[in-house]
Design an enzyme around this catalytic site. Sequence first.
Site, short mmCIF file in Angstrom:
data_model
loop_
_atom_site.label_atom_id
_atom_site.label_comp_id
_atom_site.label_asym_id
_atom_site.label_seq_id
_atom_site.Cartn_x
_atom_site.Cartn_y
_atom_site.Cartn_z
CD1 TRP A 48 -62.92 -35.23 35.62
CD2 TRP A 48 -60.70 -35.08 35.44
NE1 TRP A 48 -62.44 -34.71 36.80
CE2 TRP A 48 -61.09 -34.60 36.72
CE3 TRP A 48 -59.35 -35.08 35.11
CZ2 TRP A 48 -60.16 -34.14 37.65
CZ3 TRP A 48 -58.43 -34.62 36.04
CH2 TRP A 48 -58.84 -34.15 37.29
N GLY A 56 -66.02 -32.53 32.33
CA GLY A 56 -67.05 -31.50 32.25
C GLY A 56 -67.91 -31.38 33.49
N GLY A 57 -67.44 -31.89 34.63
CA GLY A 57 -68.22 -31.88 35.86
C GLY A 57 -68.55 -30.49 36.40
NE ARG A 102 -59.68 -31.82 43.07
CZ ARG A 102 -59.95 -31.57 41.79
NH1 ARG A 102 -59.59 -32.43 40.85
NH2 ARG A 102 -60.55 -30.47 41.42
CG ASP A 115 -63.10 -33.52 40.39
OD1 ASP A 115 -63.93 -33.79 39.54
OD2 ASP A 115 -62.75 -32.36 40.67
CG ASN A 150 -55.96 -32.23 40.90
OD1 ASN A 150 -56.39 -32.83 39.93
ND2 ASN A 150 -56.59 -31.21 41.45
CG ASP A 165 -63.94 -28.94 41.74
OD1 ASP A 165 -64.24 -30.06 41.29
OD2 ASP A 165 -63.32 -28.09 41.07
CG ASN A 191 -67.07 -31.73 40.56
OD1 ASN A 191 -66.13 -31.88 39.79
ND2 ASN A 191 -68.11 -30.97 40.26
#
Lengths: 260, 548
Positions: B258, B206-207, B346, B321, B400, B319, B276
């Site tokens: 996550w 949920g970042g 990433r 992460d 990713n 973003d 992130n």
Amino acid sequence: MKLIPSALLAAALCGSPAMVGAQTANPYDGNQAAMRAGRALYATRCAECHGADAKGISGPDLTMLWALGTDDDFVFRAVRDGVSGSIMPSSSAPDTEVWAMVAYLKGVSTVSPVETDAGDAARGLELFESTCARCHRVNGVGGRLGPDLSRIARVRTRDVMTREIRDPSASVRAGYRAVSLVTEDGLTVRGAVKREDAFSIQVLDTQERLQGYVKETLQEIVSPERSLMPAYGPSQLSDSELDDLLAYLVSLVQADPDRR
Amino acid sequence: MLRRLAAAVVVALASATAEGLVAQAAGGAPATGTTVTYDDILQGLSDPTRWLTYSGDYTGQRHSPLTQINVDNVHRLSPVWTFQTGTMTRGRGFETTPLVVDGVLYVTGSNNLAWALDARTGRPFWQYRRNLPDDLTYGASAPVNRGFGILGDRLFMVTLDAHLLALDRVTGGVLWDVELADYRVGFAATLAPLVIDGKVIVGISGGEYAIRGFVDAYDPETGDRLWRWHSVPSPGEPGSETWPDDPDVLARGGGGTWMNGSYDPELDLIYWGVGNPNPDYYGDDRPGDNLYTNSLVALDAETGELRWHYQFTPHDLHDWDSNHVPVLADIEIGGELRRVVMLANRNGFFYVLDRTTGELLLGTPFSNTTWAREIGPDGRPIILNDGSQGCLPDPWGSTNFYPPSFDPDLELFFLTARETCATFVPEEPEIVPGRSSFGGVVWIDQEQGYSALRALDVRTGELEWEFEYPSPTFAGVTTTASGLVFAGDHEGNFIAFESATGRDLWHYQTGSRIWGAAAMTHMLDGRQYVLIPSGTTLVAFALPEERD
């Protein structure tokens, strides 16, 4: 980017939210504030599939919806109900938010009709038949190697159409990129790449045959980053001839404005 | 088989003796009454009939010792069965890794469905479906799940409305259900729980919302929470100096956790990636490095206390992460055997860290990124392009979360790299609980993207070989001791390569992109199976059976 809560949006822009419940006309049509809010909502909920520029990634290009004859209510219902048989989900967002997104999408739609007094459509038809029809189709007649141009004047501005004729390789739509293959028999095949993966390539060749090839059976694959369509500079197509051609393409949509 | 299960369920209802039931449900397997113990998980893949945790073992290497399918015969690999989940994953993929015990597969799917399947046929024993609320937040945009954890006769599964469940592995019935966080704020959960001795470890998604991430440990028996570590510190805690002096900003600083972590049982440390900061692209209101976002953290498994951290992307605006599977291995560096943790990030760099201390041993780009090309002596990236010098890797990054793999014999690290071109346009968002706050938009040049399976020398980070895919790809990687790499692409091919050379040996068009998943392989009745999720299906492959 401002995310505007739906209640605020409704209050600020239009008064009572109840006014916008089941209407078929968009209460925010052309409303700049709503379009900005719609853009923000679009970015968070739709852009993943339809792209930040709404030109489509895994989902379809949404900038052509109105150009293809869609209306606000249809888009509203597609967002609200989802699209059956696809991954497009239904939405439980308030009506105000959906209408704001519809207003935004309509704003980025390539809908502006080409206004032109220049050119002679009849001469343009002759030019089209002699120059373009081998690869382009209009109202069911013509070639299929290039895009169907029956409604092109609805989805392209005059400037864009001019650029695509003068310099077609500047931007080539997926499905129309040129390829040249040499088969294991030594046969050279030219065509447009329809799909490709690491091991195979699917082509519409210049004789309009759908041909699939396993890459390891080919001697050579040359994929120039350009269109199959030759550039028509002023020496191939004068400015007045270009006007005639554009007048013809515009006449196609003017003659049948409601056809999708 | 189904009749046998039905009879077994009756037995269970009558006598509630679950252990005997498992044996009966396992497709003719001997009635061993097995339950899965911590020691079993600790043994990793030494019992080739089992796959007991997301990556196969605690190291995250996703490297199977199996050799029946090898370089010489993989071209004969054929589909044995296909399981249709009947559920679609809007915008994402079928990202799970099945577990297998005694011939039964335990599989989670999108939209919080789950199944127990007969590993011989793909036929279901049971299906679990969670009734999800219609106002999901992050969980609506990524309705995925990456797998079960298992211990005893219990399966552990997280949900899109941010709960942790224990299911009875014989019936699929819910044994307990605890809320991790309030999904209405923006939380969700998608990973495969990591089960260690007496604890179920989970993180949170949920970042993209105004949330504050955490890693939790729960009691497998009761569901009681044993500890929580927050990925963004509280005011005054170490790390808070890397944020503005504003409790509200810290309270919604992001830092999703996550993706699955790894575990070193000897050091008793858990390694976990942090995502992130929020807002994703707009950083004017959060000056500083924003610890522990975009970091790898080592947590004491007993207490959840932070032992060390390494931040890959300070003050992230893209973003990027750091939610990757940390890969643990012992490799010789400079004549010394080092306990390391490795990951491809990433941000486009491949890192090797000492997993006892967090010392950076190697940081070198594996992608064509122009963002940075080296790590400075202070351990921070030397930024060359903040976006003003041309496009950057898109928010999905240069790789990713999808699993990488490590072959310890070849000392090669395999990953799917993505080469993309994006322009970030930050804009100040309004922060509203339950609404995503990316803080801008991103323009991605669709014509420039591609991917490649890359094999890196873990001592140097140098590229040993690569195989290009025509478009950016989200498929994970699994290796076997027989010298094979199983990978996939966005066009739907499931592919076997020779690990040492990158030669493609076999492929199968699954019909849908392989997205977020990597292969799982196991033995059953003397036959090696390889499974891959793709689209709405799970497909099992094996060598053709010899027939008289």
